[in-house]
Design a protein around this motif. Sequence first.
Motif, mmCIF file in Angstrom:
data_model
loop_
_atom_site.group_PDB
_atom_site.id
_atom_site.type_symbol
_atom_site.label_atom_id
_atom_site.label_comp_id
_atom_site.label_asym_id
_atom_site.label_seq_id
_atom_site.Cartn_x
_atom_site.Cartn_y
_atom_site.Cartn_z
ATOM 1 N N GLY A 61 0.784 -1.228 0.000
ATOM 2 C CA GLY A 61 0.000 0.000 0.000
ATOM 3 C C GLY A 61 0.814 1.275 0.000
ATOM 4 O O GLY A 61 0.263 2.359 0.208
ATOM 5 N N ARG A 62 2.120 1.184 -0.269
ATOM 6 C CA ARG A 62 2.956 2.379 -0.234
ATOM 7 C C ARG A 62 3.113 2.947 -1.640
ATOM 8 O O ARG A 62 3.311 2.210 -2.608
ATOM 9 N N PRO A 63 3.074 4.268 -1.769
ATOM 10 C CA PRO A 63 3.188 4.887 -3.093
ATOM 11 C C PRO A 63 4.612 4.800 -3.626
ATOM 12 O O PRO A 63 5.588 4.866 -2.876
ATOM 13 N N TYR A 64 4.720 4.662 -4.939
ATOM 14 C CA TYR A 64 6.049 4.619 -5.553
ATOM 15 C C TYR A 64 6.031 5.445 -6.822
ATOM 16 O O TYR A 64 4.991 5.742 -7.401
ATOM 17 N N ARG A 65 7.248 5.807 -7.290
ATOM 18 C CA ARG A 65 7.446 6.500 -8.560
ATOM 19 C C ARG A 65 8.621 5.847 -9.253
ATOM 20 O O ARG A 65 9.698 5.693 -8.660
ATOM 21 N N ALA A 67 -2.936 12.490 2.268
ATOM 22 C CA ALA A 67 -2.307 12.006 1.034
ATOM 23 C C ALA A 67 -2.830 10.623 0.673
ATOM 24 O O ALA A 67 -3.126 10.335 -0.494
ATOM 25 N N ARG A 68 -2.964 9.760 1.685
ATOM 26 C CA ARG A 68 -3.462 8.410 1.418
ATOM 27 C C ARG A 68 -4.931 8.447 0.989
ATOM 28 O O ARG A 68 -5.365 7.643 0.151
ATOM 29 N N CYS A 69 -5.703 9.375 1.578
ATOM 30 C CA CYS A 69 -7.106 9.515 1.160
ATOM 31 C C CYS A 69 -7.188 9.925 -0.304
ATOM 32 O O CYS A 69 -8.048 9.441 -1.056
ATOM 33 N N ALA A 70 -6.322 10.823 -0.715
ATOM 34 C CA ALA A 70 -6.280 11.196 -2.139
ATOM 35 C C ALA A 70 -5.875 9.995 -2.980
ATOM 36 O O ALA A 70 -6.397 9.777 -4.085
ATOM 37 N N ILE A 105 -1.866 8.997 -9.128
ATOM 38 C CA ILE A 105 -1.510 10.365 -9.520
ATOM 39 C C ILE A 105 -2.037 11.359 -8.496
ATOM 40 O O ILE A 105 -1.345 12.316 -8.122
ATOM 41 N N SER A 106 -3.256 11.128 -8.000
ATOM 42 C CA SER A 106 -3.821 12.029 -6.989
ATOM 43 C C SER A 106 -2.985 12.013 -5.718
ATOM 44 O O SER A 106 -2.818 13.042 -5.052
ATOM 45 N N TYR A 107 -2.457 10.825 -5.371
ATOM 46 C CA TYR A 107 -1.597 10.762 -4.184
ATOM 47 C C TYR A 107 -0.412 11.707 -4.352
ATOM 48 O O TYR A 107 -0.119 12.535 -3.480
ATOM 49 N N TRP A 108 0.293 11.582 -5.468
ATOM 50 C CA TRP A 108 1.504 12.377 -5.645
ATOM 51 C C TRP A 108 1.197 13.857 -5.807
ATOM 52 O O TRP A 108 1.986 14.710 -5.377
ATOM 53 N N GLU A 109 0.044 14.182 -6.388
ATOM 54 C CA GLU A 109 -0.340 15.594 -6.466
ATOM 55 C C GLU A 109 -0.608 16.154 -5.075
ATOM 56 O O GLU A 109 -0.212 17.293 -4.764
ATOM 57 N N GLU A 125 -10.561 19.647 -3.423
ATOM 58 C CA GLU A 125 -11.362 20.331 -4.445
ATOM 59 C C GLU A 125 -10.470 20.836 -5.578
ATOM 60 O O GLU A 125 -10.822 20.737 -6.760
ATOM 61 N N THR A 126 -9.311 21.381 -5.217
ATOM 62 C CA THR A 126 -8.375 21.871 -6.233
ATOM 63 C C THR A 126 -7.948 20.754 -7.182
ATOM 64 O O THR A 126 -7.804 20.974 -8.396
ATOM 65 N N LEU A 127 -7.773 19.557 -6.617
ATOM 66 C CA LEU A 127 -7.324 18.424 -7.428
ATOM 67 C C LEU A 127 -8.468 17.722 -8.143
ATOM 68 O O LEU A 127 -8.236 16.763 -8.885
#
Length: 681
Positions: free
Chosen positions: A88-92, A155-158, A164-168, A194-196
């Motif tokens: 469940g961890r974000p990566y790039r 961040a995790r909720c996004a 992509i939403s996470y990293w934004e 809302e911005t995203l």
Amino acid sequence: MPYSTKKLWWLSGLILLLAACGAADANPIVTNNAPSDELLPRDGSSLLQFGDAEGETAVANSNPAINVVADSVEYDADGIEVGFTEEGRPYRGNPSAPVVIEEFSDFQCPFCGRFSEQTFPSINSNQIANGDVLLVFYDFPLSSHPQAEAAANAARCAGEQSAISYWEMHDLLFADIGVWSHNQANTVFASYGETLGLEMDSFTNCLETGKYIEDVKADYQLGLSRGVSSTPSFFINEQPFIGAQPLSTFNEAIALVLSGESIVAEAPSSSELPPEFAVPTPVPIPVEPENVAWSAGDPNAPVQIVEFTDYQCPFCQQYAMETFPTVFAEMIESGRVFYAIKDLPLDNIHPEAIVAATAVRCAGEQEAYKEMHDVVFANQALWGGSGETAAVGFFIQLADDIGLDSDALVSCIELGEQRERVLANQQESFALGVSSTPTFYMNGYPLRGALPYNVFDGVAELIENGELEARLEAQMQQAYAQAQAQATQEARPQPPEGPVDIPIDGAYAIGDPNAPVTIIEYTDFQCPYCSRHYEQTFLQLKEDYIDTGLVYYVFKDFPLTQLHPDAVLAANAARCAGDQGAFLEMHGTLFARQGDWNGRPNPEAIFNQFAAEMGLDEEQFAACVANGTYDVEIFADLDEGFSYGVSGTPAFFLNGYFLSGAQPYGTFVDAIAFLMEEVGE
């Protein structure tokens, strides 16, 4: 944040800092960045850790296996792959990249923000974009940053809606740390959603329920198990790399790893380890009936646990309520463990702890030690901070509730024999070098903090299998490797040897700005040593030097939040009073009447009463404090202090020269005389 150490007793230091009460000294060290040898004596302090490390050293040069969730994979505007690992961890980046950078970070940490804004964009555009590097992000929210957990959750909720939403969201959080660092952070996070263009119902619900807080905490515990103690911290192909290093240093490290070289020195064999990293000798702890408050279990059991506890310590309460019942049922009653409790009342910060321990021992004279132990901890908020006399009244009530002879309890407390035994345990613990609670010794090896059951179970299993010493040796190898890595990388700023130029624009100050001497104080309104400085030194300084135009005195905040949970609230109270021209009056009241609010369940109401007594606009003041109006400025002071080497309170800079601790008035007199001579006054 940047970190330095002299002897890397890092794991025990972390446990002490984050899950234990500590005995205060003239400069209590309560930041994750404190040098660990200032926290723990060389007594074989807590070394045991549990997690993914399994005793491996941190010098391997192979990238960890990364398994990704296939349907999470996307490509951002630059064509870089983003997604989530199976954990469940974000990566790039390319999951098959030869170099894996694991980042442990805190969204409220300015050094992490600096890495994100100044260093990461180049790594992303070059080594990640060309397939050489994969970045995996882990949360490591420090307790000195109260909104960091909520930001990680945001961040995790996004990320629920897309990688992509996470990293934004990640980028927005780091870009705007000052905007959301207050107690209405979720409101700001919602505006970012809302911005995203996120689906707001699910996002808002995720924020409000703190859906991922436990996952964030799990990352934090994983970081601890791997020796992380500050942010940002990185592992490059599992080799530790500490701090917000400049881009050139990252580029060099990545190039070394790509070429198959190590960025840290190989750990020596156990026979070659420096003495400070030697596996400690277990400490024999006497557990005869006359030396303990209580014991239970089979005296011949293979595992012995001795607990040093303080009934007024919130972490001891946490252990007693959450972990001890399982230890009792699964380990003591089963005959697996012999368990003994000893008293360590930290009476300098917990004034009712001695009488509480006495009352529980007196209940033990009626064969009800454990029952009283349980109810005294369960009702800590009832009697803590009430004063000894009132506390005894509460203990009488609790004794009645569990069916004891309350008259006999009172007679026992008044007799004083049990109190003397409490104090004897206290002195024994100090002789051992134990200065925090709860502290445990398992077969003579120390563990510190309100640890979960699985730690005790894991250590017991190691003892039962004869594997404990081998595990300790492996961990000391890892500790030494970590120390070597940190020694070669950017260190946390130490107190400067010469003068430094600290900005004072916008800070509260008194005296003549053109005075020959400027004193900057970093303070904590809940710190007893800061209160002592105010009462014994500051008032005299004001009369003799500030009011006479010789000293310009500047106030800055440095709330030691792990020891003093209401320090930020008090700092807000002073600043909110300052909005009405009463900063100095509230500053003085908070210190002079520290005993009226310190440790109380309703300090905010007490501050409002102080404001009313001063004739301030009560509604304006109350709203200002309740909203945490100055949280951002307070934590900016804290981070600034860290950057100049401040690690405890009070701390001073006199014309830029560092002076630590609640020094006597004469020390300031001598220093001011020297500085005035230096400037030709």
